[in-house]
Design an enzyme around this catalytic site. Structure first.
Site, mmCIF file in Angstrom:
data_model
loop_
_atom_site.group_PDB
_atom_site.id
_atom_site.type_symbol
_atom_site.label_atom_id
_atom_site.label_comp_id
_atom_site.label_asym_id
_atom_site.label_seq_id
_atom_site.Cartn_x
_atom_site.Cartn_y
_atom_site.Cartn_z
ATOM 1 N N ASP A 5 -30.198 1.137 -68.743
ATOM 2 C CA ASP A 5 -30.438 1.560 -70.131
ATOM 3 C C ASP A 5 -31.428 2.718 -70.121
ATOM 4 O O ASP A 5 -31.997 3.051 -69.069
ATOM 5 C CB ASP A 5 -30.952 0.397 -71.007
ATOM 6 N N THR A 57 -23.910 -7.003 -85.125
ATOM 7 C CA THR A 57 -25.047 -6.599 -84.282
ATOM 8 C C THR A 57 -26.057 -5.887 -85.168
ATOM 9 O O THR A 57 -25.819 -5.684 -86.364
ATOM 10 C CB THR A 57 -24.623 -5.595 -83.186
ATOM 11 N N ALA A 85 -22.637 1.310 -72.745
ATOM 12 C CA ALA A 85 -23.580 2.133 -73.523
ATOM 13 C C ALA A 85 -22.796 3.026 -74.481
ATOM 14 O O ALA A 85 -21.788 3.620 -74.106
ATOM 15 C CB ALA A 85 -24.429 2.988 -72.581
ATOM 16 N N TYR A 93 -17.035 10.051 -82.856
ATOM 17 C CA TYR A 93 -17.040 8.714 -82.240
ATOM 18 C C TYR A 93 -15.611 8.275 -81.890
ATOM 19 O O TYR A 93 -15.343 7.794 -80.775
ATOM 20 C CB TYR A 93 -17.687 7.734 -83.217
ATOM 21 N N ILE A 96 -24.314 -5.835 -77.656
ATOM 22 C CA ILE A 96 -23.139 -6.290 -76.909
ATOM 23 C C ILE A 96 -23.423 -6.249 -75.405
ATOM 24 O O ILE A 96 -23.041 -7.159 -74.664
ATOM 25 C CB ILE A 96 -21.918 -5.418 -77.289
ATOM 26 N N ARG A 148 -29.663 -4.621 -74.977
ATOM 27 C CA ARG A 148 -29.540 -5.309 -76.284
ATOM 28 C C ARG A 148 -28.079 -5.338 -76.730
ATOM 29 O O ARG A 148 -27.202 -4.798 -76.068
ATOM 30 C CB ARG A 148 -30.386 -4.582 -77.329
HETATM 31 P P1 NAD Z 1 -26.405 -0.953 -79.478
HETATM 32 O O1 NAD Z 1 -26.861 0.336 -80.072
HETATM 33 O O2 NAD Z 1 -27.035 -2.212 -79.933
HETATM 34 O O3 NAD Z 1 -26.525 -0.885 -77.882
HETATM 35 C C1 NAD Z 1 -26.156 0.251 -77.135
HETATM 36 C C2 NAD Z 1 -27.034 0.328 -75.911
HETATM 37 O O4 NAD Z 1 -26.672 1.515 -75.182
HETATM 38 C C3 NAD Z 1 -28.513 0.447 -76.255
HETATM 39 O O5 NAD Z 1 -29.270 -0.442 -75.480
HETATM 40 C C4 NAD Z 1 -28.835 1.891 -75.911
HETATM 41 O O6 NAD Z 1 -30.189 2.114 -75.529
HETATM 42 C C5 NAD Z 1 -27.866 2.146 -74.763
HETATM 43 N N1 NAD Z 1 -27.669 3.606 -74.580
HETATM 44 C C6 NAD Z 1 -27.404 4.517 -75.544
HETATM 45 N N2 NAD Z 1 -27.382 5.749 -75.008
HETATM 46 C C7 NAD Z 1 -27.622 5.607 -73.679
HETATM 47 C C8 NAD Z 1 -27.757 6.528 -72.611
HETATM 48 N N3 NAD Z 1 -27.612 7.844 -72.796
HETATM 49 N N4 NAD Z 1 -28.036 6.043 -71.364
HETATM 50 C C9 NAD Z 1 -28.197 4.710 -71.159
HETATM 51 N N5 NAD Z 1 -28.087 3.792 -72.152
HETATM 52 C C10 NAD Z 1 -27.802 4.241 -73.402
HETATM 53 O O7 NAD Z 1 -24.818 -0.981 -79.725
HETATM 54 P P2 NAD Z 1 -23.777 -2.192 -79.635
HETATM 55 O O8 NAD Z 1 -23.340 -2.524 -81.008
HETATM 56 O O9 NAD Z 1 -24.263 -3.271 -78.752
HETATM 57 O O10 NAD Z 1 -22.536 -1.435 -78.947
HETATM 58 C C11 NAD Z 1 -22.230 -1.514 -77.575
HETATM 59 C C12 NAD Z 1 -20.907 -0.808 -77.341
HETATM 60 O O11 NAD Z 1 -19.892 -1.387 -78.147
HETATM 61 C C13 NAD Z 1 -20.940 0.669 -77.700
HETATM 62 O O12 NAD Z 1 -20.155 1.402 -76.765
HETATM 63 C C14 NAD Z 1 -20.292 0.696 -79.068
HETATM 64 O O13 NAD Z 1 -19.727 1.955 -79.362
HETATM 65 C C15 NAD Z 1 -19.253 -0.381 -78.915
HETATM 66 N N6 NAD Z 1 -18.767 -0.955 -80.175
HETATM 67 C C16 NAD Z 1 -19.595 -1.669 -80.998
HETATM 68 C C17 NAD Z 1 -19.067 -2.198 -82.181
HETATM 69 C C18 NAD Z 1 -19.900 -3.053 -83.127
HETATM 70 O O14 NAD Z 1 -19.362 -3.512 -84.128
HETATM 71 N N7 NAD Z 1 -21.156 -3.317 -82.856
HETATM 72 C C19 NAD Z 1 -17.736 -1.965 -82.530
HETATM 73 C C20 NAD Z 1 -16.955 -1.223 -81.675
HETATM 74 C C21 NAD Z 1 -17.465 -0.723 -80.499
#
Ligand code: NAD
Length: 445
Positions: A237, A386, A288, A352, A218, A216
């Site tokens: 995942d 997101t 992830a 984080y 990003i 899901r």
């Molecule tokens: P999200 O929570 O929607 O997706 C993260 C995915 O990682 C999920 O599908 C989750 O099940 C998977 N995951 C978590 N722990 C895991 C594990 N132990 N083993 C396998 N899979 C695992 O988050 P997102 O917003 O899509 O973020 C994706 C990445 O981008 C992350 O690294 C996040 O820190 C980074 N990020 C997001 C934003 C934002 O604004 N959304 C900003 C900066 C950085």
């Protein structure tokens, strides 16, 4: 999840208030669709240095219409590329003003500006000063340009002149919609002849790509864009997300592995799966990630540990295993997903931000030691719309979305397009970079 403010400013009342109160007025950003040309309009090339002569030919090779020299009076441009490598002293910087000032009112919507320079550390004295000055110019123009425009500085190392194409293709196209004010470094790294892209509409054809957290957000978009560009995606995942993961990977003709990346045998299982089922891997995207926010005064050890384990230790362990077992193929690409929080820090996110700054450390530490044409880079997303950010309280979300040069949040696809550029076989000379996908956020500039 939508940006309701953007809808409001385009209503009659919204337009009136924006005009009279000087409220932010985010321009709708153009984004890339498969099959479209990389640049819908003409690119003007200016400046004079070691790159200028080859630039028009280089752009035409990408099917981008480009001209050099004095433009006709009424021509409008979609993008400007300026070779500043010939500027050897501060007085010569006026060439920027002479070229750009008359053109600023002749740009189409969502324009692109790319300035090319020489890494200051590679030159000395007055030339070093002048080349360093380019950064202030591009970052300021990024804040001024408006109408969905973006501005970047690309330092091209001597000897890397022919390794520019994939970076120009990305930075001049709508693929870089939410990337602005960045400094990208192109070195003379790798160059084992692997930089060739045969088909710019499918630059990743034949490549195997591992994407963690792919079910899901990003990660899903990264999987979709890498698939669009021709890669076979192996999504990973947690077992709880196995259903969504499996159906997405079916849709993308990919493969999947449901496991927790922090598990003690995860790296080994991933390496074994990739070796046995796919004969290795070409692209590894450590996407992830989790947040467990608390101010440090209230931070329990398990919140600290789980964030570091998922966001930092797992990418380190998986990378080391894939390298040690030689499962990562020659000319492989490793892409980390950091965060603006890892650069600027954030209240409630000591865990984080430490993990995401650590991802940048992983890039730094690996960039010098990698061989076989393998590169490592990271993207650092800013405010990306997101499910995660939809849970942020309204007022905080509004402020978070507006505090950047584009006055809006980015989309997961913006991060995905940036990952796809770094993952391209053409990006062999892009190594050790951390590229922010943040619309030039004011925070931690
Ligand atoms: P999200 O929570 O929607 O997706 C993260 C995915 O990682 C999920 O599908 C989750 O099940 C998977 N995951 C978590 N722990 C895991 C594990 N132990 N083993 C396998 N899979 C695992 O988050 P997102 O917003 O899509 O973020 C994706 C990445 O981008 C992350 O690294 C996040 O820190 C980074 N990020 C997001 C934003 C934002 O604004 N959304 C900003 C900066 C950085």
């Amino acid at each position: 999840m939508s940006d309701r403010y953007q809808g409001f400013v385009r209503s009659p009342l919204g337009r009136l208030l924006v005009k009279n109160l000087g409220l932010p007025n985010p321009a709708p950003l153009e984004r890339y669709s498969a099959g479209e040309p990389l640049v819908k309009g003409e690119v003007l090339v200016g400046g004079g240095g070691r790159l200028a002569d080859s630039l028009v030919g280089r752009l035409e090779g990408l099917d981008i219409a480009a001209v050099a020299g004095e433009p006709g009076d009424d021509t409008r441009f979609k993008a400007l590329v300026f070779d500043a490598t010939g500027i050897t002293e501060s007085a010569g910087l006026v060439a920027l003003q002479a070229f750009f000032t008359p053109l600023m009112r002749r740009l189409e919507t969502c324009p692109r500006v790319v300035v090319l320079g020489t890494e200051p550390g590679e030159v000395e004295g007055a030339q070093r000063v002048a080349q360093r000055a380019l950064e202030g110019f591009t970052r300021s123009l990024g804040k001024e340009i408006g109408r969905g425009g973006t501005v970047q500085l690309v330092y091209v190392a001597p000897g890397a002149e022919s390794a520019l194409d994939s970076t120009l293709a990305f930075l001049l196209s709508p693929k870089s919609a939410y990337v602005s004010g960045q400094v990208v470094r192109i070195g003379a790294h790798g160059s084992t002849g692997a930089g060739e892209v045969l088909d710019w509409s499918r630059p990743l054809a034949g490549r195997i790509a591992l994407v963690t957290g792919a079910s899901r957000g990003i990660g899903e978009q990264i999987a979709r864009v890498l698939h669009r560009d021709g890669a076979t995606v192996v999504g990973v995942d947690v077992p709880q997300a196995a259903g969504e993961l499996a159906s997405l990977m079916r849709e993308l003709d990919g493969d999947h592995l449901a496991l927790d990346i922090t598990h003690s045998d995860a790296a080994q299982r991933i390496a074994q799966h990739l070796a046995q089922q796919h004969g290795g891997v070409d692209i590894v995207v450590h996407n992830a990630g989790i947040t467990r926010d608390r101010r440090l005064a209230n931070m329990a050890a398990d919140r600290w540990e789980s964030v570091i384990a998922v966001n930092l230790t797992a990418p380190e362990t998986i990378t080391r295993e894939l390298l040690a077992q030689r499962v990562l193929n020659d000319n492989g690409r490793i892409v980390g997903v950091a965060s603006i929080a890892g650069i600027a820090g954030n209240v409630g996110q000591t865990n984080y931000a430490a993990s995401k700054a650590g991802v940048i450390g992983l890039v730094d530490s690996l960039a010098d030691e990698l061989d076989r044409g393998i590169t490592v880079n990271a993207v650092a997303p800013g405010f990306i719309i997101t499910a995660m950010t939809a849970a942020v309280p309204f007022a905080t979300r509004e402020v978070g979305q507006r505090l950047n040069s584009l006055s809006q949040g980015g989309l997961p696809v913006d991060v995905a397009e940036t990952v796809a550029w770094l993952a391209s076989p053409g990006s062999t000379a892009v190594n050790g970079n951390v590229v922010r996908v943040c619309g030039q956020m004011m925070m931690g500039a």
